[in-house]
Write a protein that holds these residues in place. Sequence first.
Motif, mmCIF file in Angstrom:
data_model
loop_
_atom_site.group_PDB
_atom_site.id
_atom_site.type_symbol
_atom_site.label_atom_id
_atom_site.label_comp_id
_atom_site.label_asym_id
_atom_site.label_seq_id
_atom_site.Cartn_x
_atom_site.Cartn_y
_atom_site.Cartn_z
ATOM 1 N N THR A 147 22.467 -41.544 -1.526
ATOM 2 C CA THR A 147 23.529 -40.788 -0.870
ATOM 3 C C THR A 147 23.727 -41.360 0.518
ATOM 4 N N PHE A 148 24.983 -41.447 0.945
ATOM 5 C CA PHE A 148 25.209 -41.815 2.336
ATOM 6 C C PHE A 148 26.170 -40.831 2.982
ATOM 7 N N ARG A 149 26.050 -40.746 4.301
ATOM 8 C CA ARG A 149 26.917 -39.889 5.095
ATOM 9 C C ARG A 149 27.960 -40.792 5.735
ATOM 10 N N ALA A 150 29.215 -40.574 5.375
ATOM 11 C CA ALA A 150 30.319 -41.370 5.924
ATOM 12 C C ALA A 150 30.508 -41.019 7.400
ATOM 13 N N GLY A 151 31.223 -41.883 8.104
ATOM 14 C CA GLY A 151 31.436 -41.705 9.531
ATOM 15 C C GLY A 151 31.980 -40.346 9.913
ATOM 16 N N GLY A 152 32.820 -39.743 9.083
ATOM 17 C CA GLY A 152 33.387 -38.423 9.357
ATOM 18 C C GLY A 152 32.467 -37.274 8.995
ATOM 19 N N GLY A 153 31.287 -37.571 8.456
ATOM 20 C CA GLY A 153 30.312 -36.534 8.125
ATOM 21 C C GLY A 153 30.210 -36.181 6.654
ATOM 22 N N ALA A 154 31.156 -36.630 5.837
ATOM 23 C CA ALA A 154 31.134 -36.302 4.408
ATOM 24 C C ALA A 154 30.016 -37.047 3.694
ATOM 25 N N LEU A 155 29.450 -36.404 2.675
ATOM 26 C CA LEU A 155 28.429 -37.037 1.851
ATOM 27 C C LEU A 155 29.074 -37.747 0.666
ATOM 28 N N VAL A 156 28.525 -38.903 0.324
ATOM 29 C CA VAL A 156 28.989 -39.698 -0.814
ATOM 30 C C VAL A 156 27.774 -40.063 -1.650
ATOM 31 N N TYR A 157 27.815 -39.715 -2.934
ATOM 32 C CA TYR A 157 26.777 -40.111 -3.882
ATOM 33 C C TYR A 157 27.169 -41.463 -4.452
ATOM 34 N N THR A 165 32.324 -37.880 -4.391
ATOM 35 C CA THR A 165 32.391 -37.130 -3.144
ATOM 36 C C THR A 165 33.374 -35.979 -3.297
ATOM 37 N N GLY A 166 33.160 -34.940 -2.523
ATOM 38 C CA GLY A 166 34.087 -33.814 -2.483
ATOM 39 C C GLY A 166 35.030 -33.891 -1.299
ATOM 40 N N ALA A 167 34.894 -34.911 -0.469
ATOM 41 C CA ALA A 167 35.722 -35.051 0.729
ATOM 42 C C ALA A 167 37.120 -35.520 0.360
ATOM 43 N N ALA A 168 38.125 -34.775 0.768
ATOM 44 C CA ALA A 168 39.518 -35.109 0.428
ATOM 45 C C ALA A 168 39.915 -36.490 0.936
ATOM 46 N N ASP A 169 39.480 -36.853 2.137
ATOM 47 C CA ASP A 169 39.896 -38.140 2.699
ATOM 48 C C ASP A 169 39.194 -39.326 2.028
ATOM 49 N N LEU A 170 38.144 -39.057 1.265
ATOM 50 C CA LEU A 170 37.427 -40.118 0.558
ATOM 51 C C LEU A 170 37.566 -40.001 -0.956
ATOM 52 N N ALA A 171 38.488 -39.148 -1.413
ATOM 53 C CA ALA A 171 38.650 -38.913 -2.855
ATOM 54 C C ALA A 171 38.968 -40.199 -3.617
ATOM 55 N N LEU A 228 35.070 -48.109 4.733
ATOM 56 C CA LEU A 228 34.062 -47.063 4.784
ATOM 57 C C LEU A 228 32.906 -47.499 5.674
ATOM 58 N N SER A 229 32.411 -46.565 6.484
ATOM 59 C CA SER A 229 31.219 -46.799 7.292
ATOM 60 C C SER A 229 30.366 -45.546 7.260
ATOM 61 N N GLY A 230 29.070 -45.702 7.427
ATOM 62 C CA GLY A 230 28.180 -44.557 7.445
ATOM 63 C C GLY A 230 26.727 -44.980 7.373
ATOM 64 N N ASP A 231 25.874 -43.994 7.147
ATOM 65 C CA ASP A 231 24.433 -44.212 7.093
ATOM 66 C C ASP A 231 23.887 -43.773 5.737
ATOM 67 N N VAL A 232 23.044 -44.600 5.159
ATOM 68 C CA VAL A 232 22.367 -44.262 3.913
ATOM 69 C C VAL A 232 21.241 -43.292 4.253
ATOM 70 N N LEU A 233 21.200 -42.168 3.537
ATOM 71 C CA LEU A 233 20.180 -41.158 3.790
ATOM 72 C C LEU A 233 18.859 -41.570 3.152
ATOM 73 N N PRO A 234 17.736 -41.176 3.780
ATOM 74 C CA PRO A 234 16.438 -41.655 3.326
ATOM 75 C C PRO A 234 15.911 -41.018 2.049
#
Length: 156
Positions: free
Chosen positions: A76-86, A124-130, A48-54
């Motif tokens: 919350t962070f935004r994964a590289g594909g754009g999905a949000l992850v709590y 997350t609600g993202a299928a690829d990160l389920a 997993l890669s992404g940015d932690v939201l402020p």
Amino acid sequence: MDAPLPLSTEFLFRMSLTVGAPQGIGASRGTDLRVVPVTGGTVSGPRLSGDVLPGPAGDWLRVEPHGTTHLDVRLTFRAGGGALVYCQYTGLRAGPPEVLARLGRGEAVAPEEYYFRTSLRFETGAADLAWLNRVVAVGVGQRLPEGPVYDVYGVM
């Protein structure tokens, strides 16, 4: 059935956080309560890669009189594909009083001088990160002057 069941882990990612100034709530329930805003950061690793939201994001820390710190973090962070992850985690940072005092002053302290571990859960609600919805993770932390860094492992 006498042998303990095995425990295996898989390195998922490193999470580096930036934080703002602590908001001192004061003495409460035998501890010093502080709220520390998480202002950003990164997640980077093989799974997993992404940015932690402020924000909204923060750490509700409780510091015992002898310096042991109990963490309660939500971000919350935004994964590289754009999905949000709590991500929600609790943890413990403990060590000799002189080491904890150095950390409290913002000094760089080698991570082997203190204990810093967390237990993480994700949503997350993202299928690829389920797969994140079905994993318990543990983090091995270190407190750098600019903010905490965790190596996060999935417990398989």
